[in-house]
Design a protein around this motif. Structure first.
Motif, PDB file in Angstrom:
ATOM      1  N   GLY A   2       0.924  -1.064   0.025  1.00 16.21           N
ATOM      2  CA  GLY A   2       0.170  -0.098   0.049  1.00 16.21           C
ATOM      3  C   GLY A   2       0.937   1.196  -0.063  1.00 16.21           C
ATOM      4  N   LYS A   3       1.705   1.380   0.903  1.00 23.52           N
ATOM      5  CA  LYS A   3       2.476   2.432   1.151  1.00 23.52           C
ATOM      6  C   LYS A   3       4.106   2.225   1.071  1.00 23.52           C
ATOM      7  CE  LYS A   3       2.613   6.992   3.533  1.00 23.52           C
ATOM      8  NZ  LYS A   3       2.606   7.732   2.241  1.00 23.52           N
ATOM      9  N   VAL A   4       4.739   2.620   0.204  1.00 25.90           N
ATOM     10  CA  VAL A   4       6.180   1.999  -0.085  1.00 25.90           C
ATOM     11  C   VAL A   4       7.065   2.476   1.029  1.00 25.90           C
ATOM     12  CG1 VAL A   4       8.214   1.934  -1.325  1.00 25.90           C
ATOM     13  CG2 VAL A   4       6.000   1.834  -2.671  1.00 25.90           C
ATOM     14  N   THR A   5       6.921   3.640   1.591  1.00 24.65           N
ATOM     15  CA  THR A   5       7.702   4.109   2.677  1.00 24.65           C
ATOM     16  C   THR A   5       6.810   4.229   4.076  1.00 24.65           C
ATOM     17  OG1 THR A   5       7.034   6.369   2.217  1.00 24.65           O
ATOM     18  CG2 THR A   5       9.075   5.687   1.188  1.00 24.65           C
ATOM     19  N   GLY A   6       5.970   3.510   4.124  1.00 17.44           N
ATOM     20  CA  GLY A   6       4.871   3.443   5.353  1.00 17.44           C
ATOM     21  C   GLY A   6       5.820   2.828   6.586  1.00 17.44           C
ATOM     22  N   ARG A  45       2.499  -0.015   7.555  1.00 13.39           N
ATOM     23  CA  ARG A  45       3.690  -0.252   7.859  1.00 13.39           C
ATOM     24  C   ARG A  45       4.386  -1.731   7.394  1.00 13.39           C
ATOM     25  NH1 ARG A  45       4.737  -1.236  13.263  1.00 13.39           N
ATOM     26  NH2 ARG A  45       6.839  -0.320  13.232  1.00 13.39           N
ATOM     27  N   CYS A  46       3.708  -2.474   6.790  1.00 13.36           N
ATOM     28  CA  CYS A  46       4.127  -3.591   6.310  1.00 13.36           C
ATOM     29  C   CYS A  46       4.952  -3.583   5.230  1.00 13.36           C
ATOM     30  CB  CYS A  46       2.784  -4.568   5.850  1.00 13.36           C
ATOM     31  SG  CYS A  46       3.261  -5.995   5.221  1.00 13.36           S
ATOM     32  N   MET A  47       5.919  -3.974   5.157  1.00  8.96           N
ATOM     33  CA  MET A  47       7.105  -3.827   4.138  1.00  8.96           C
ATOM     34  C   MET A  47       6.896  -4.752   2.862  1.00  8.96           C
ATOM     35  SD  MET A  47      10.409  -4.017   6.570  1.00  8.96           S
ATOM     36  CE  MET A  47      11.569  -3.504   5.392  1.00  8.96           C
ATOM     37  N   ASP A  48       5.856  -5.511   2.986  1.00  8.31           N
ATOM     38  CA  ASP A  48       5.516  -6.552   1.606  1.00  8.31           C
ATOM     39  C   ASP A  48       6.874  -7.397   1.530  1.00  8.31           C
ATOM     40  OD1 ASP A  48       4.112  -8.194  -0.156  1.00  8.31           O
ATOM     41  OD2 ASP A  48       4.021  -6.492  -1.529  1.00  8.31           O
ATOM     42  N   CYS A  49       7.552  -7.965   2.275  1.00 12.22           N
ATOM     43  CA  CYS A  49       8.812  -8.411   2.043  1.00 12.22           C
ATOM     44  C   CYS A  49       8.838  -9.475   1.002  1.00 12.22           C
ATOM     45  CB  CYS A  49       9.348  -9.288   3.419  1.00 12.22           C
ATOM     46  SG  CYS A  49       9.103  -8.402   4.740  1.00 12.22           S
ATOM     47  N   GLY A  50      10.067  -9.542   0.239  1.00 13.01           N
ATOM     48  CA  GLY A  50       9.985 -10.624  -0.746  1.00 13.01           C
ATOM     49  C   GLY A  50       9.933 -11.948  -0.139  1.00 13.01           C
ATOM     50  N   PHE A  67      -3.415  -9.330   3.630  1.00 11.18           N
ATOM     51  CA  PHE A  67      -4.381  -8.704   4.280  1.00 11.18           C
ATOM     52  C   PHE A  67      -3.936  -7.181   5.007  1.00 11.18           C
ATOM     53  CE2 PHE A  67      -3.868 -11.844   7.884  1.00 11.18           C
ATOM     54  CZ  PHE A  67      -3.293 -10.952   8.653  1.00 11.18           C
ATOM     55  N   ASN A  68      -2.754  -7.190   5.190  1.00 13.54           N
ATOM     56  CA  ASN A  68      -2.183  -5.899   5.797  1.00 13.54           C
ATOM     57  C   ASN A  68      -2.387  -4.913   4.560  1.00 13.54           C
ATOM     58  OD1 ASN A  68      -1.089  -6.631   8.011  1.00 13.54           O
ATOM     59  ND2 ASN A  68       0.928  -7.174   7.319  1.00 13.54           N
ATOM     60  N   ASP A  69      -2.251  -5.207   3.254  1.00 16.48           N
ATOM     61  CA  ASP A  69      -2.305  -4.052   2.357  1.00 16.48           C
ATOM     62  C   ASP A  69      -3.903  -3.711   2.066  1.00 16.48           C
ATOM     63  OD1 ASP A  69      -1.504  -2.795  -0.102  1.00 16.48           O
ATOM     64  OD2 ASP A  69      -2.769  -4.314  -0.993  1.00 16.48           O
ATOM     65  N   PRO A 113       7.751  -4.509  15.246  1.00 17.32           N
ATOM     66  CA  PRO A 113       6.993  -5.114  14.069  1.00 17.32           C
ATOM     67  C   PRO A 113       5.578  -4.692  13.706  1.00 17.32           C
ATOM     68  CG  PRO A 113       6.829  -6.463  16.272  1.00 17.32           C
ATOM     69  CD  PRO A 113       7.771  -5.340  16.630  1.00 17.32           C
ATOM     70  N   VAL A 114       5.037  -5.063  12.745  1.00 18.72           N
ATOM     71  CA  VAL A 114       3.705  -4.759  12.299  1.00 18.72           C
ATOM     72  C   VAL A 114       2.767  -5.273  13.259  1.00 18.72           C
ATOM     73  CG1 VAL A 114       2.023  -4.714  10.685  1.00 18.72           C
ATOM     74  CG2 VAL A 114       4.120  -4.375   9.835  1.00 18.72           C
ATOM     75  N   GLY A 115       1.674  -4.610  13.915  1.00 15.85           N
ATOM     76  CA  GLY A 115       0.787  -4.991  14.723  1.00 15.85           C
ATOM     77  C   GLY A 115       0.045  -6.089  13.914  1.00 15.85           C
ATOM     78  N   ILE A 116       0.405  -7.315  13.560  1.00 13.65           N
ATOM     79  CA  ILE A 116      -0.512  -8.064  12.846  1.00 13.65           C
ATOM     80  C   ILE A 116      -1.595  -8.607  13.582  1.00 13.65           C
ATOM     81  CG2 ILE A 116      -0.342 -10.510  11.616  1.00 13.65           C
ATOM     82  CD1 ILE A 116       2.597  -9.699  11.400  1.00 13.65           C
ATOM     83  N   LYS A 117      -1.330  -8.998  14.914  1.00 11.47           N
ATOM     84  CA  LYS A 117      -2.454  -9.454  15.806  1.00 11.47           C
ATOM     85  C   LYS A 117      -3.505  -8.434  15.820  1.00 11.47           C
ATOM     86  CE  LYS A 117      -3.373 -11.159  20.333  1.00 11.47           C
ATOM     87  NZ  LYS A 117      -2.912 -11.550  21.746  1.00 11.47           N
ATOM     88  N   SER A 118      -3.292  -7.375  16.122  1.00 16.04           N
ATOM     89  CA  SER A 118      -4.342  -6.407  16.252  1.00 16.04           C
ATOM     90  C   SER A 118      -5.222  -6.246  14.733  1.00 16.04           C
ATOM     91  CB  SER A 118      -3.655  -4.885  16.663  1.00 16.04           C
ATOM     92  OG  SER A 118      -2.847  -4.544  15.704  1.00 16.04           O
ATOM     93  N   LEU A 119      -4.455  -6.283  13.667  1.00 18.18           N
ATOM     94  CA  LEU A 119      -5.113  -6.366  12.566  1.00 18.18           C
ATOM     95  C   LEU A 119      -5.970  -7.492  12.223  1.00 18.18           C
ATOM     96  CD1 LEU A 119      -2.258  -4.914  10.128  1.00 18.18           C
ATOM     97  CD2 LEU A 119      -4.116  -3.575  11.224  1.00 18.18           C
TER      98      LEU A 119
END
Length: 488
Positions: A2-6, A45-50, A67-69, A113-119
């Protein structure tokens, strides 16, 4: 993405808690979830890692970057579709999972880290609120009958997947309500039981039959059914009546502390204490309920179960609560260079600890002290580790006051009666012996009998139970039909 520099622009946002003085007066959930804007920022904030290590860090392999995106784009319905594709019960894991996915997040290498659980929590709550969670009954029935024994997260996941594959599934539970340790082990303030109830209704609409108060065991003639079960069904009967049987019970054999004075009144296992309060919350009357009101409580065991005892004791109105841990106090921060992306060893403070608790580390109980048959205190000693062995610290013995002692030192194995009734081989730890190999996975030595969850792997997390239930369902479907379209 979603946002490259997020990940460089935004900080991690934690879910909030209602104030301690307010929440200790009741047994309702008190977590304040993310609002839409907070969730959007967290998704950004998710970096969408390779190589998304979060996916492999999650036992059910949630497709987390996707689902982050979608949350960042505020496409909540499709975020739910992605989450639902891998996890049958995100409302459980979004509340009580320790989030190994976050430990594995690439951003966690040198940042929060990204707040995955909260999402995950936010996605599933919106899905229920918007009516997106609906029954998915099979269009074609196979005519095959499957018995699932144990209605915890592994049993529920296996039953739901098998019903969706078109099989006739009957779920057996020895207690009076569905949910296993989700129902009677986890306090309501961490997860209200309405979340289980609505999943049960969904599963009924999908064709699952629930039978509660049924103990599956081969009891000797003349034996009485235990007070939590109304009837028994023999293992032989299940094998005759069903085309496959899946054993998904919990690891319910609590670890004991056999020191002098153990037989004094006022010393109880955590799993004697916690289920009673859950039953009371559900409207049941519990005669002789174990209560902490006005008592000096000592909880032996520093894990999640011990923390649950702390929170429940505080809600009872305990005079004081002390929690023991045998191991030394962990460091405040983990050494990420050594541990990432694995689960780190570090100090963890739960919401229950914040409500009032003194924590003692590197301490062992030598003896329970009592008067007139009741516990009044403990004799303790400090310990340290030398050359891989625990040794007592000379001159460190002390006496601590205690009116109620709760043993929360984990679970050693499943109760053996079910495994013995079916003749299932056990591993060295007393668990059901069954491999997870792709071909013939989760099958025991007994024809058409499978095992999954804590009964197979030992005490573990809810998310691992869901994973094993899903995988076992696929293995059973392949066994019955020769192939399976269920996801593994």
């Amino acid at each position: 993405m979603g946002k490259v520099t997020g990940f460089m622009e935004y900080e991690r946002v934690e879910e909030g808690y209602k104030p301690v003085p307010e929440r200790v007066k009741h047994y309702k959930e008190f977590v304040i979830g993310l609002d839409d804007q907070q969730a959007k920022v967290q998704g950004a904030r998710c970096m969408d890692c390779g190589t998304p290590f979060c996916n492999s860090g999650c036992p059910v392999n949630n497709i987390i970057p996707d689902f982050n995106d979608l949350v960042y784009r505020q496409d909540w319905e499709n975020a739910w579709v992605v989450l639902d594709s891998t996890n049958n019960f995100p409302e459980f894991t979004g509340r009580i999972c320790p989030a190994p996915c976050e430990a594995a997040c690439t951003l966690n290498v040198n940042d929060d880290p990204v707040g995955i659980k909260s999402l995950e929590h936010a996605i599933i709550d919106r899905a229920w609120d918007n009516g997106w969670v609906r029954p998915r009954a099979a269009k074609i029935r196979t005519g095959k009958k499957v018995a699932v024994v144990g209605s915890g997260p592994a049993g529920m996941a296996a039953a739901q997947q098998l019903a969706r594959a078109g099989h006739d599934v009957t779920l057996f539970e020895k207690n009076d309500r569905i949910g296993g340790l989700l129902r009677y082990g986890i306090p309501d303030f961490k997860m209200e039981k309405s979340h289980i109830d609505r999943r049960v209704e969904q599963m009924k609409a999908e064709g699952v039959t629930f039978r509660t108060g049924v103990m599956v065991a081969d009891l000797p003639k003349g034996s009485k059914v235990t007070n939590w079960a109304r009837e028994t069904v023999s293992a032989e009967q299940l094998k005759q009546d069903f085309d496959a049987v899946v054993l998904t019970g919990g690891a319910e054999q609590s670890r004991d502390l056999p020191v002098p004075g153990r037989d004094l009144d006022g010393i109880h296992f955590a799993m004697e204490f916690l289920p009673q309060q859950n039953k009371v919350n559900a409207g049941d009357k519990v005669k002789g309920q174990i209560r902490a009101d006005g008592k000096h409580v000592i909880v032996i065991g520093g894990g999640d179960t011990g923390s649950d005892c702390v929170g429940t004791s505080n809600r009872h109105g305990a005079a004081s609560v002390v929690q023991f841990e045998l191991m030394p106090q962990p460091p405040e921060e983990e050494n990420k260079e050594l541990t990432w992306p694995y689960w780190p060893y570090k100090m963890r403070t739960s919401s229950s600890h914040e409500e009032g608790c003194e924590r003692e580390f590197a301490i062992a109980t030598k003896e329970f002290i009592g008067e007139k048959g009741k516990v009044t205190g403990l004799k303790t000693v400090r310990v340290e580790w030398k050359d891989g062995k625990m040794v007592e610290v000379a001159g460190s013995e002390q006496m601590l006051k205690a009116d109620l002692v709760l043993l929360a030192m984990g679970f050693v194995s499943p109760v053996g009666s079910v495994l013995e009734a079916f003749g299932v081989d056990k591993d060295a730890r007393g668990n059901a012996k069954a491999s997870t190999e792709f071909i013939g996975g989760y099958a025991t030595n007994v024809p058409k009998v499978f095992a999954a969850g804590d009964i197979r792997r030992g005490q573990s997390l809810v998310v691992w139970a869901i994973r094993e239930g899903r995988q076992a369902a696929r293995a059973v479907d392949e066994f019955l039909m020769g192939f399976s379209d269920l996801p593994r």
